[in-house]
Enzyme design. Structure first.
Site, short mmCIF file in Angstrom:
data_model
loop_
_atom_site.label_atom_id
_atom_site.label_comp_id
_atom_site.label_asym_id
_atom_site.label_seq_id
_atom_site.Cartn_x
_atom_site.Cartn_y
_atom_site.Cartn_z
N PRO A 2 -47.13 47.92 -40.15
CA PRO A 2 -45.80 47.34 -39.94
C PRO A 2 -45.53 47.04 -38.47
O PRO A 2 -45.86 47.83 -37.60
CB PRO A 2 -44.85 48.44 -40.46
CG PRO A 2 -45.66 49.66 -40.59
CD PRO A 2 -47.10 49.31 -40.58
N GLU A 3 -44.95 45.86 -38.21
CA GLU A 3 -44.57 45.50 -36.85
C GLU A 3 -43.05 45.43 -36.80
O GLU A 3 -42.38 45.70 -37.81
CB GLU A 3 -45.23 44.16 -36.47
CG GLU A 3 -46.75 44.27 -36.60
CD GLU A 3 -47.55 43.06 -36.11
OE1 GLU A 3 -47.00 42.24 -35.37
OE2 GLU A 3 -48.72 42.98 -36.48
N LYS A 53 -40.95 50.24 -33.17
CA LYS A 53 -41.49 50.51 -34.50
C LYS A 53 -41.01 51.85 -35.04
O LYS A 53 -41.56 52.39 -36.00
CB LYS A 53 -43.01 50.48 -34.46
CG LYS A 53 -43.56 49.11 -34.03
CD LYS A 53 -45.06 49.09 -34.08
CE LYS A 53 -45.60 47.84 -33.42
NZ LYS A 53 -47.07 47.85 -33.37
N ARG A 262 -59.06 45.69 -32.26
CA ARG A 262 -57.98 45.15 -33.09
C ARG A 262 -58.03 43.64 -33.06
O ARG A 262 -58.11 43.02 -32.01
CB ARG A 262 -56.63 45.69 -32.60
CG ARG A 262 -56.56 47.21 -32.78
CD ARG A 262 -55.22 47.77 -32.43
NE ARG A 262 -54.19 47.25 -33.30
CZ ARG A 262 -52.90 47.44 -33.08
NH1 ARG A 262 -52.51 48.13 -32.04
NH2 ARG A 262 -52.00 46.95 -33.91
#
Ligand SMILES: [Zn+2]
Length: 275
Positions: A2-3, A53, A262
């Site tokens: 989740p961002e 976040k 990433r």
């Protein structure tokens, strides 16, 4: 993972269910807080907010902080709907007279006194949040002009929550693409126009992805791709996860890199190494 846009959407759901409501039921499976049920029972939720976040649920005398890391998820159901059966462990369930809000799999959960928030290591270092409407292009430009960011490369800076809070993997690739900036560029190499574009695109894409879940391309292009039979996953981004496919703007093949392990995808033609 989740961002910012996903966390803000989750916070909205939890806010609608909890804000102003009294907690009538509580289940805590975290050993360190298992004796804290009476802190929640009968208490009113004052405010629910996302910061970067993280999510904060404010009660009168304490705040529950949670950060979902990679695996944490919130679910919100009507009180009498049975909890979802899935391969996640329940951490905490908060029930009102109408709803049940459950946090699953997150490990980073803290009960804090309100005054402790400002000294919390994650919250304290957060940069401006790109999803909330209060953040302006000017705020982001002033923030990026700080000396400590000048020599950093965009590929690492855009994942640093102290730079712009709320950006993760997909937004990093997408913002760099629509800003026409190569991932290896440093802040000090950007001219004023490029800085403004970076700030505008960071806000625009994060907010669009919040409003129209997870979609970062032009909505017209998205509809066009979908009508041609492309899947949602293949249609929603400019470059992210589109490596070896042609760029939507110039036709060049999208390249894939993995800085810091990433995913980062970009177009070598739209995002030249030098301005
Ligand atoms: Zn291109």
């Amino acid at each position: 993972m989740p961002e910012g846009p996903e966390i803000h959407r989750a916070a909205n759901k939890v806010r609608k269910a909890l804000e102003g409501k009294v907690i009538e039921g509580i289940e805590i499976t975290l050993p360190r807080y298992s004796d804290k049920t009476s802190d929640f029972l009968g208490k009113t939720v004052q405010k629910v907010e996302a910061r970067g976040k993280a999510m904060l649920i404010h009660f009168d005398s304490f705040v529950m902080y949670s950060h979902n890391q990679l695996y944490g998820r919130w679910t919100v159901n009507l009180k009498d709907t049975p909890a979802k059966k899935w391969n996640r462990s329940l951490r905490i369930a908060l029930t009102t007279d109408t709803h049940a809000c459950r946090l699953w799999s997150a490990t980073d959960i803290l009960m804090m006194e309100p005054w402790e928030l400002s000294g919390h290591p994650y919250l304290e270092k957060l940069g401006p949040d790109v999803v909330i409407p209060e953040t302006t292009v000017a705020d982001l430009v002033v923030h990026m002009n700080q000396k400590k960011f000048q020599r950093r490369r965009l590929k690492s800076l855009l994942l640093d929550q102290g730079f712009f809070a709320g950006i993760g993997n997909y937004l990093r690739s997408e913002i760099l693409f629509t800003s026409n900036l190569h991932p290896e560029r440093t802040i000090s190499s950007l001219n004023e126009k490029e800085k403004n574009t970076l700030a505008q695109q960071a806000l625009f894409l994060s907010r669009q992805s919040y409003e129209v879940p997870g979609i970062t391309v032009d909505l017209e292009l998205y509809e066009q791709l979908r009508s041609l039979g492309q899947s949602r996953g293949r249609s929603r981004h400019w470059v992210f996860t589109r490596d070896d496919s042609p760029c939507h703007r110039c036709g060049e093949l999208i390249l894939h890199t993995r800085p810091g392990k990433r995913r980062l995808d970009y177009c070598p033609q739209c995002q030249p190494a030098h301005s």
